[in-house]
Scaffold this motif. Sequence first.
Motif, PDB file in Angstrom:
ATOM      1  N   ILE A  44      43.984  43.219  48.657  1.00 13.58           N
ATOM      2  CA  ILE A  44      42.800  43.905  49.183  1.00 13.58           C
ATOM      3  C   ILE A  44      43.056  45.403  49.316  1.00 13.58           C
ATOM      4  O   ILE A  44      42.187  46.227  48.995  1.00 13.58           O
ATOM      5  CB  ILE A  44      42.388  43.282  50.527  1.00 13.58           C
ATOM      6  N   ALA A  45      44.253  45.772  49.773  1.00 15.53           N
ATOM      7  CA  ALA A  45      44.587  47.195  49.882  1.00 15.53           C
ATOM      8  C   ALA A  45      44.546  47.859  48.509  1.00 15.53           C
ATOM      9  O   ALA A  45      44.043  48.986  48.356  1.00 15.53           O
ATOM     10  CB  ALA A  45      45.962  47.364  50.517  1.00 15.53           C
ATOM     11  N   LEU A 274      34.161  41.924  47.145  1.00 15.42           N
ATOM     12  CA  LEU A 274      33.256  40.940  46.551  1.00 15.42           C
ATOM     13  C   LEU A 274      32.882  41.268  45.109  1.00 15.42           C
ATOM     14  O   LEU A 274      32.537  40.364  44.338  1.00 15.42           O
ATOM     15  CB  LEU A 274      31.993  40.814  47.405  1.00 15.42           C
ATOM     16  N   GLU A 275      32.968  42.529  44.730  1.00 17.11           N
ATOM     17  CA  GLU A 275      32.563  42.918  43.377  1.00 17.11           C
ATOM     18  C   GLU A 275      33.745  43.104  42.428  1.00 17.11           C
ATOM     19  O   GLU A 275      33.566  43.541  41.289  1.00 17.11           O
ATOM     20  CB  GLU A 275      31.719  44.191  43.447  1.00 17.11           C
ATOM     21  N   ASN A 276      34.942  42.743  42.881  1.00 15.19           N
ATOM     22  CA  ASN A 276      36.127  42.889  42.029  1.00 15.19           C
ATOM     23  C   ASN A 276      37.016  41.645  42.106  1.00 15.19           C
ATOM     24  O   ASN A 276      38.240  41.739  42.210  1.00 15.19           O
ATOM     25  CB  ASN A 276      36.913  44.140  42.433  1.00 15.19           C
ATOM     26  N   LYS A 277      36.381  40.493  42.028  1.00 13.20           N
ATOM     27  CA  LYS A 277      37.115  39.231  42.137  1.00 13.20           C
ATOM     28  C   LYS A 277      38.178  39.099  41.055  1.00 13.20           C
ATOM     29  O   LYS A 277      39.310  38.683  41.332  1.00 13.20           O
ATOM     30  CB  LYS A 277      36.139  38.052  42.070  1.00 13.20           C
ATOM     31  N   PHE A 287      42.923  34.151  45.026  1.00 13.30           N
ATOM     32  CA  PHE A 287      41.606  34.777  45.141  1.00 13.30           C
ATOM     33  C   PHE A 287      40.560  34.107  44.246  1.00 13.30           C
ATOM     34  O   PHE A 287      39.389  34.495  44.272  1.00 13.30           O
ATOM     35  CB  PHE A 287      41.684  36.269  44.825  1.00 13.30           C
ATOM     36  N   LYS A 288      40.965  33.101  43.471  1.00  7.64           N
ATOM     37  CA  LYS A 288      39.970  32.322  42.730  1.00  7.64           C
ATOM     38  C   LYS A 288      38.984  31.663  43.687  1.00  7.64           C
ATOM     39  O   LYS A 288      37.848  31.365  43.319  1.00  7.64           O
ATOM     40  CB  LYS A 288      40.661  31.253  41.882  1.00  7.64           C
ATOM     41  N   ALA A 289      39.423  31.430  44.925  1.00  7.36           N
ATOM     42  CA  ALA A 289      38.560  30.802  45.933  1.00  7.36           C
ATOM     43  C   ALA A 289      37.723  31.813  46.708  1.00  7.36           C
ATOM     44  O   ALA A 289      37.025  31.434  47.657  1.00  7.36           O
ATOM     45  CB  ALA A 289      39.417  29.994  46.910  1.00  7.36           C
ATOM     46  N   LEU A 290      37.766  33.091  46.327  1.00  8.41           N
ATOM     47  CA  LEU A 290      36.991  34.117  47.030  1.00  8.41           C
ATOM     48  C   LEU A 290      35.517  33.715  47.095  1.00  8.41           C
ATOM     49  O   LEU A 290      34.886  33.422  46.080  1.00  8.41           O
ATOM     50  CB  LEU A 290      37.131  35.460  46.315  1.00  8.41           C
TER      51      LEU A 290
END
Length: 320
Positions: A44-45, A274-277, A287-290
Amino acid sequence: MKKLLLPLITACSITLISANASAQILSIASPPQGSVWNTMSNGIANVGRSKANINLVVQPYSGNRAMMDAVNQGLAEFAINDVNDAIVAVQGVADYKGKKRSHLRVALRISPQPIGIFVRQDSGINRIEDLKGKRVASGWNAFPIGRPHMEAMLATGGLTWDDVKNIPVPDLIRAADNLSSGRLDATYFAVGGPKVAEVDASVGGVKFLPVKADQSALNAVLKIRPAFYFSEVKPAPHLVGIDKPTQMLTWDNVLIVNDKVSDENVYQLVKAILENKEALIQIFPGFKALAVNTPNKNYPGIQYHPGAVRYFKEKGLWEK
């Protein structure tokens, strides 16, 4: 001359203020390296810096209570946590008894997070019930969220702390090391955690124990924390210890934020996540589960940050 200088000074002042704002360093409190939350925090950072021009750094802490205290006091701006733990922190109960952490807000529901008790592949332990009389990680003084997590998973098999041999550990990483060295028969971790893969390699294989996912088991875990649920985890290359579809105790990973963080910073970070999954998946497959389509839920006892609500409403994602 003075009339000419005044606009120039004003313009320079505005430029300096803007530069200082963009140079502000914000931090994400996380557990130590090797944990899922630390790995996710670094992802995320990275996205915050590269996609939203937010200067984010990850600051490790000993465990969840230290992380929540840091965010509540403004020593850190963000942290990933189990929503159950954030709820009791705001309420000032359980491990946070005596002081409400009233500055905590939810910025984002990130993803479901299955957890499980894991053991050595050759242990002969196949069910939660088989842990009776075994050496099980307990104490969790540096990572107190471990107590309700373990208690809930034991409860699905009809066990309590009195049914197992309590072996004190400070935190997740030390507990995993103790399993590897043979001091423990069982401990727990988030499914997909890098440390699980490390232990798997050192002992010749590990496996997660399934939980009973019936109504009786659900009633038992909800007495411990209000937002637990069960989910089925299917095998995947990065999910060490899962070799068949397995029912696991699950919570929601949420991004917690101090209520004093600006609406704009929260809005931009939520947007970047949310826009860079795909970019996040490249950093950490978990993060596939985002939860890009369900980034908020109506959790009891904790509010959302207005900067996050603004983004959700703009995108038609606000559920409240």
